[in-house]
Scaffold this active site. Structure first.
Site, short mmCIF file in Angstrom:
data_model
loop_
_atom_site.label_atom_id
_atom_site.label_comp_id
_atom_site.label_asym_id
_atom_site.label_seq_id
_atom_site.Cartn_x
_atom_site.Cartn_y
_atom_site.Cartn_z
CG ASN A 211 -0.25 -0.02 2.51
OD1 ASN A 211 0.44 0.95 2.85
ND2 ASN A 211 -0.37 -1.11 3.26
CG ASP A 280 -7.56 -5.24 6.53
OD1 ASP A 280 -7.19 -5.35 7.71
OD2 ASP A 280 -8.03 -4.20 6.04
CE LYS A 290 8.27 -12.08 -13.87
NZ LYS A 290 9.03 -11.53 -14.96
CG PHE A 324 -3.15 6.26 12.90
CD1 PHE A 324 -2.39 6.10 14.04
CD2 PHE A 324 -3.01 7.43 12.16
CE1 PHE A 324 -1.52 7.10 14.46
CE2 PHE A 324 -2.14 8.43 12.56
CZ PHE A 324 -1.39 8.27 13.71
CE LYS A 338 -11.48 0.77 10.36
NZ LYS A 338 -10.77 1.43 9.29
CE LYS A 342 -9.34 -2.59 14.04
NZ LYS A 342 -8.31 -2.80 13.05
O1 PMT Z 1 3.05 6.30 6.37
P1 PMT Z 1 2.49 7.59 5.79
O2 PMT Z 1 2.80 7.72 4.32
O3 PMT Z 1 2.93 8.78 6.60
O4 PMT Z 1 0.89 7.50 5.91
C1 PMT Z 1 0.27 7.54 7.15
C2 PMT Z 1 -1.01 6.68 7.19
C3 PMT Z 1 -2.05 7.24 6.22
C4 PMT Z 1 -0.68 5.23 6.81
C5 PMT Z 1 -1.51 6.72 8.68
O5 PMT Z 1 -1.86 8.03 9.00
C6 PMT Z 1 -2.72 5.80 8.89
O6 PMT Z 1 -3.86 6.15 8.65
N1 PMT Z 1 -2.48 4.55 9.38
C7 PMT Z 1 -3.48 3.50 9.57
C8 PMT Z 1 -3.70 2.75 8.29
C9 PMT Z 1 -4.70 1.62 8.45
O7 PMT Z 1 -4.36 0.49 8.21
O8 PMT Z 1 -5.86 1.96 8.91
P2 PMT Z 1 -7.13 0.93 9.09
O9 PMT Z 1 -8.30 1.84 9.27
O10 PMT Z 1 -7.18 -0.04 7.97
O11 PMT Z 1 -6.81 0.15 10.43
C10 PMT Z 1 -7.24 0.56 11.72
C11 PMT Z 1 -6.18 0.30 12.76
O12 PMT Z 1 -5.98 -1.13 12.92
C12 PMT Z 1 -4.83 0.87 12.42
O13 PMT Z 1 -4.25 1.36 13.61
C13 PMT Z 1 -4.05 -0.32 11.87
O14 PMT Z 1 -2.65 -0.19 12.14
C14 PMT Z 1 -4.65 -1.49 12.65
N2 PMT Z 1 -4.68 -2.76 11.88
C15 PMT Z 1 -5.31 -2.84 10.68
C16 PMT Z 1 -5.37 -4.03 10.01
C17 PMT Z 1 -4.79 -5.17 10.58
N3 PMT Z 1 -4.81 -6.33 9.95
N4 PMT Z 1 -4.17 -5.07 11.77
C18 PMT Z 1 -4.12 -3.91 12.43
O15 PMT Z 1 -3.56 -3.81 13.54
#
Ligand code: PMT
Length: 399
Positions: A211, A280, A290, A324, A338, A342
């Site tokens: 990503n 995810d 490959k 986040f 979330k 969580k």
């Molecule tokens: O790295 P940069 O270029 O500075 O960009 C920053 C950012 C946009 C990546 C950052 O600000 C941000 O939004 N990070 C969270 C990205 C994310 O995966 O968000 P989510 O809404 O999909 O997940 C929610 C939370 O669960 C997040 O804290 C994530 O780390 C966590 N998560 C998600 C999926 C997963 N399988 N396990 C997790 O722990």
């Protein structure tokens, strides 16, 4: 700590009309308990005399690199070494540009380049100079290096115009320094895990699912937490950013590797901040060779990755959990879901469809949603500044 007792502050004074206010700043710093060493640029001496500062601070004042040395303890390297903080107030566009470029051509710029002490600058200048893109670019560069910039005030300026560019009142500047000194050690002794960047899920030996996360947000948080005294473990996906000073870094590729690294340090941690963009899903099978072009269509089978943060929430003890939420629509609704699901203490929601914020840029625009129902909205700001906000909120929740 609300005083500066025992702190040694190098006060840089540059040549702007607001230089006279630096006299009161020096006086207030001394009253707050600091030992103040003034370094003036040649231009500053046109506005206010060395003698004034010498009387106020009871210390020699430095201007000239080549003046006869009367006291070796106040040479520029010595000043750079003794400083707990370097404060430049007022800071002209010129000193800002020189500092951003690493120029060292007088006593002040040489001291600034030679010091490892935190640098705080209070820009003061004509509005057009302040708003000039080159000045803004220099300020952004300094911020990204961790320099503290005290926002100028708005109002009537010496040049007869009105706008942004006034030096804030001396009391406000000294309060900023005191708050900074207090905040600096706010996280001393705390163990904080920060995740950053995106995970990479291999498809075959040459391809992966990834990503757009660069790690900028997470690295800014890790750098700031270390600066505030925390013991920081940064668990990072692939990123080109330099490892912040004083931060222990574990590099991972996949979500499962990130989970293992976080879990290994979780029991001892005081807080976890998950700013990483975790995949995810991952390819169900990783091809040993490959994948060759054959059909017009290639079907990939994906399977769920563990939700790392959800898992941490399930086994949460003393840890403060900060998540986040990267959303492209219904930001508030999805972020709040979330937060609850969580079991987080607060969540930082950013709209990643914006072009000036979120992924891969230096700024972000967020809302914070807290477990107790509070909401805080922030305008577009540097990720370095947002890191301070997040850590201030976190520190307030630590037992
Ligand atoms: O790295 P940069 O270029 O500075 O960009 C920053 C950012 C946009 C990546 C950052 O600000 C941000 O939004 N990070 C969270 C990205 C994310 O995966 O968000 P989510 O809404 O999909 O997940 C929610 C939370 O669960 C997040 O804290 C994530 O780390 C966590 N998560 C998600 C999926 C997963 N399988 N396990 C997790 O722990």
């Amino acid at each position: 700590m609300d005083s500066l007792t025992g702190k040694k502050i190098v006060l840089g004074v540059t040549g702007g009309i607001a230089a006279y206010k630096a006299v009161e700043i020096a006086s207030r710093l001394r009253k707050a308990g600091a030992e103040v060493h003034v370094v003036m640029t040649r231009e500053a001496t046109e506005f206010v005399t060395e003698l004034t500062f010498r009387e106020i601070t009871r210390q020699p004042v430095s201007v000239d690199m080549w003046a006869k040395v009367t006291n070796f303890n106040v040479e520029h390297i010595a000043l750079a070494t003794l400083a707990d903080y370097v404060l430049i107030a007022p800071a002209t566009a010129n000193i800002i540009a020189k500092t951003a470029a690493g120029i060292a051509d007088d006593m002040l710029t040489t001291t600034v380049l030679a010091t490892k002490a935190p640098l705080i600058m209070a820009p003061a200048m004509n509005t057009n100079m302040y708003e000039n893109p080159v000045t803004q670019k220099n300020i952004a560069e300094l911020k990204s290096r961790g320099v503290q910039i005290i926002e100028p005030a708005s109002g009537a300026l010496a040049c007869g115009t009105s706008g942004k560019g006034r030096l804030p009142e001396p009391a406000e500047i000294v309060q900023y320094v005191m708050d900074f000194a207090a905040g600096e050690q706010r996280l001393k002794g705390r163990k904080i895990i920060v995740t950053a960047g995106g995970t990479v899920e291999p498809l075959d030996p040459v391809r992966y699912l990834g990503n757009r996360s660069t790690g900028k947000m997470g690295y800014a948080i890790a750098a700031e937490a270390a600066k505030q005294g925390a013991e920081v473990l940064l668990v990072s996906g692939p990123s080109n950013l330099p490892v912040p000073t004083g931060v222990q870094t574990v590099r991972i590729q996949t979500a499962r590797e990130m989970q293992a690294a976080v879990q290994a340090a979780y029991a001892e941690a005081d807080a976890v901040i998950m700013s990483a963009a975790v995949a995810d899903y991952r390819p169900k099978t990783v091809a040993a060779e490959k994948i060759k072009k054959s059909e017009d269509e290639l079907v990939l089978h994906l399977e769920r990755n563990p939700d790392i943060l959800y898992g941490l929430g399930q086994t949460k003890a003393q840890q403060i959990l900060v998540g986040f939420a990267a959303e492209t629509c219904n930001v508030e609704e999805y972020a709040k879901k979330k937060l609850v699901k969580k079991n987080l203490d607060f969540i930082v929601a950013n709209d990643v469809s914006a072009s000036d914020a979120g992924f891969a840029v230096d700024n972000n625009r967020v809302q914070l949603y807290f477990r107790d129902g509070r909401t805080e909205r922030y305008p577009l700001m540097a990720k370095a500044d947002l890191a301070k906000v997040i850590l201030e909120k976190l520190a307030a929740l630590l037992p």
